[in-house]
Design an enzyme around this catalytic site. Structure first.
Site, short mmCIF file in Angstrom:
data_model
loop_
_atom_site.label_atom_id
_atom_site.label_comp_id
_atom_site.label_asym_id
_atom_site.label_seq_id
_atom_site.Cartn_x
_atom_site.Cartn_y
_atom_site.Cartn_z
N GLU A 189 0.91 -1.35 0.06
CA GLU A 189 0.11 0.05 -0.12
C GLU A 189 0.78 1.14 0.05
O GLU A 189 1.69 1.60 0.86
CB GLU A 189 -0.91 -0.05 1.18
CG GLU A 189 -1.83 1.35 1.06
CD GLU A 189 -2.74 1.17 2.48
OE1 GLU A 189 -3.53 2.30 2.47
OE2 GLU A 189 -2.83 0.52 3.24
N ASN A 247 -4.30 5.06 -2.58
CA ASN A 247 -5.49 5.53 -2.10
C ASN A 247 -5.97 6.74 -2.98
O ASN A 247 -5.30 7.47 -3.32
CB ASN A 247 -5.10 6.15 -0.61
CG ASN A 247 -4.83 4.79 0.12
OD1 ASN A 247 -5.86 4.21 0.92
ND2 ASN A 247 -3.60 4.69 0.62
N GLU A 278 -7.71 2.34 -3.84
CA GLU A 278 -8.38 2.20 -2.71
C GLU A 278 -9.27 3.67 -2.59
O GLU A 278 -8.75 4.49 -2.45
CB GLU A 278 -7.56 1.86 -1.41
CG GLU A 278 -6.64 0.35 -1.59
CD GLU A 278 -6.12 0.28 -0.31
OE1 GLU A 278 -6.11 1.22 0.75
OE2 GLU A 278 -5.46 -0.75 -0.23
N ASP A 308 -12.04 0.72 0.84
CA ASP A 308 -11.26 0.88 2.15
C ASP A 308 -11.89 1.33 3.65
O ASP A 308 -13.11 1.89 3.38
CB ASP A 308 -10.03 1.83 2.18
CG ASP A 308 -8.86 2.04 2.91
OD1 ASP A 308 -8.85 0.88 3.68
OD2 ASP A 308 -8.22 2.90 2.99
N GLU A 366 -7.22 -4.93 8.32
CA GLU A 366 -6.15 -3.75 8.71
C GLU A 366 -6.01 -3.58 10.04
O GLU A 366 -6.68 -4.02 10.64
CB GLU A 366 -6.67 -2.39 7.92
CG GLU A 366 -7.32 -2.31 6.57
CD GLU A 366 -7.75 -0.83 6.30
OE1 GLU A 366 -7.12 0.00 5.77
OE2 GLU A 366 -9.00 -0.73 6.70
#
Length: 406
Positions: A189, A247, A278, A308, A366
């Site tokens: 990520e 993201n 995401e 997310d 997460e």
């Protein structure tokens, strides 16, 4: 304050090593009354029971320092976001809602929890004083906890952020994501970091919020996209199963964005199937029709789409039905405290995993912080996980060499 040097040293270490840390003052109220009624030995047993329960509420890396009789400072390093401080304070408060057994008799322990949060560069003394002030406020609060009203502020301007983006002064960090069943690396990520020349590390939520408010979010997103593809391209080409996750702010999803992404993929020689986009669950609320149209365009290019922070506030099965979603990322608030809340969090996580798999979606958890949560998520069938336990975010070159290097 007893042990003041130890407290200041521990807070300073947490801020320098972790970037964001919290100070919690946790105090047993009405302890003197208990001493008068039951004696000093019983009061000591009460304090011992208080400290045992408190320790269970905290993480392994959190440090507890006694600063008085029934009065402690807890230092919480390595916080991913400010909201985790309130979660910790509320958890401690709930833990003392029922009486404890002390010296063979039930004893209700009244605690007050005051919390403050700071970052590298803030004044340690001010941070501790803020926690003390919040603790006094908590004594009068029905929740029995309170957060400091004022936090150390960093002042940066639009021009500061504009220059940081245009002059390539931001830094790319990568956090590894692993398969829970095998421990194999599956994804990175991408995370943007900014170290201001005067104020030091600026929290991502601060500069992303400014970018969204001032129109810089498109430039910030392009920087993140190109920096990620540039760094990850050799590893993605070598291992077709490896992916990078980026993201997205919905504000950055302009009509030109799909073509910009396609051009970046061509420039860096990365297959669209190697990229996961995401987008937070809350983004689906504002303008779902426009968002769906843009996500469909990106999905048609071959990229995957992930929701997310799933479960954090605006969950709707309609998103899973109508949008081109390939993956759910279970919000860390469920994962970090998976064995708490009388088992409800674990049931919710299990339900989310089961529902996602029935819809043929990939699931990532997460915020995994210990081996027990890692193991249980694997038993529940969760596909992948990320967090401080399997691997912290690190500068891109370091992360790639450590986790994906030959």
């Amino acid at each position: 304050m007893l042990n003041r040097p130890a407290v200041f040293a521990e807070v300073s270490r947490a801020l320098s090593e972790a970037g964001m840390a919290a100070v919690l003052r946790v105090r047993v109220a009405r302890l003197r009354e208990y001493q008068v009624m039951f004696g000093y030995l019983a009061a000591e047993a009460l304090v011992d029971a208080f400290q045992r329960v408190l320790r269970v509420c905290l993480r392994n890396q959190d440090v507890v320092i006694a600063v008085g009789e029934g009065d402690v400072i807890a230092v919480l390093p390595g916080l991913a976001e400010p909201g985790h401080v309130e979660l910790a304070a509320a958890k401690i408060s709930r833990a003392f809602a029922e009486p404890l057994t002390v010296a063979g008799r039930p004893a209700r322990v009244f605690v007050a929890v005051g919390a403050s949060i700071g970052e590298a560069g803030c004044d340690v003394g001010d941070l501790c004083l803020a926690a003390y002030a919040a603790c006094e406020q908590a004594r009068r609060s029905p929740e029995r906890y309170a957060l400091a009203q004022e936090r150390p502020q960093r002042t940066f301007t639009y021009d500061d952020l504009h220059d940081a983006i245009s002059a390539n002064q931001l830094e790319l960090y990568l956090q590894p994501i692993f398969a829970l069943a095998t421990g194999e690396l599956r994804k990175f990520e991408a995370l943007s970091r900014w170290h201001h020349p005067r104020w030091g590390a600026i929290r991502p939520d601060q500069f992303v919020a400014m970018a969204e408010q001032t129109g810089l979010i498109e430039a910030l997103t392009r920087w993140n996209l190109n920096a990620t593809l540039r760094m990850c391209a050799p590893y993605l080409r070598r291992d077709p199963g490896l992916k990078c996750a980026i993201n997205l702010s919905p504000i950055a999803l302009t009509s030109a964005f799909p073509e910009q992404v396609a051009a970046a993929l061509r420039m860096w020689g990365v297959a669209a199937s190697s990229v996961v986009l995401e987008i937070t669950e809350t983004a689906f609320v504002d303008n779902p029709v426009a968002l769906m149209r843009k996500l469909v365009q990106l999905h048609d290019l071959g990229m995957k789409v992930a929701i997310d922070d799933f479960g954090s506030g605006y969950s709707s099965l309609a998103y899973l039905r109508d949008f081109p979603v390939d993956e759910l990322k279970i919000d860390m608030s469920f994962v970090r405290d998976m064995f708490g809340n009388e088992g409800r969090n674990e049931l919710l996580v299990a339900s989310m995993v089961d529902m996602a798999h029935r819809l043929e979606l990939h699931v990532v958890a997460e915020g995994i912080e210990n081996s027990a949560v890692w193991t249980r998520l694997g038993e529940l069938g969760c596909d992948c996980g990320q967090g401080y336990y399997p691997g912290r975010p690190a500068p891109a070159a370091e992360a790639l060499e450590r986790y994906a290097g030959e």
